[in-house]
Design an enzyme around this catalytic site. Structure first.
Site: not given
Ligand code: CMP
Length: 139
Positions: A11, A59, A87, A93, A102, A112, A115
């Site tokens: 990100k 959000f 993951r 998250t 993260r 964060n 993805h």
């Protein structure tokens, strides 16, 4: 090819903070093979389309503003059990586990760093959103 591909985006926050190389190294060191990769910038329309599932969340606008704030790196990754293992590598998250991407590089719940697809079905949808079949490498 179910169960062996996932989709990721590094990100804008992670790219702006110079963490791209470290994140890609962690991904490949964890046994994921990169089969497609591009540096790109999402338009507001594309970001809203990608995150349409969150359009009613409080959000949503914050998420869109963040995701269009700079370039992203989109990639398709291959590994056995790719979605679940990736993951685990990136962390949750909220309160990502120690040592996850993260945990190391996120600066907030929104910003964060990375993805990862949450299912095989979404991995296909999200990969197709960013890549044509001829952009995916067969090793
Ligand atoms: P990701 O799981 O990749 O996809 C949905 C994104 O929405 C998530 O990463 C965060 O960037 C963002 N997000 C999720 N929950 C919140 C929240 N409570 N506040 C702000 N952003 C959020």
């Amino acid at each position: 090819m179910t169960n062996n591909r996932t989709f990721t985006m590094i990100k804008p926050d992670a790219i702006a903070q110079g963490n791209t190389g470290a994140i890609i190294q962690k991904i490949t060191n964890s046994g994921f093979k990169i089969v497609a990769l591009k540096l790109t910038k999402l338009s507001p329309e594309k970001a809203a389309e990608f995150y349409a599932i969150h359009k009613d969340k409080k959000f949503f606008q914050e998420l869109i503003d963040f995701m269009i704030s700079g370039p992203i790196i989109a990639a398709i990754l291959e590994k056995k059990n790719a979605v679940e293992d990736f993951r685990a590598l990136i962390g949750a998250t909220v309160d990502p586990a120690e040592g996850t991407i993260r945990n190391l590089y996120a600066t907030s719940i929104s910003n964060n760093a990375i993805h990862g697809s949450d299912s095989d079905e979404n991995a296909v949808i999200e990969s197709t959103f960013h890549f044509n079949e001829n952009e995916i490498i067969q090793y």
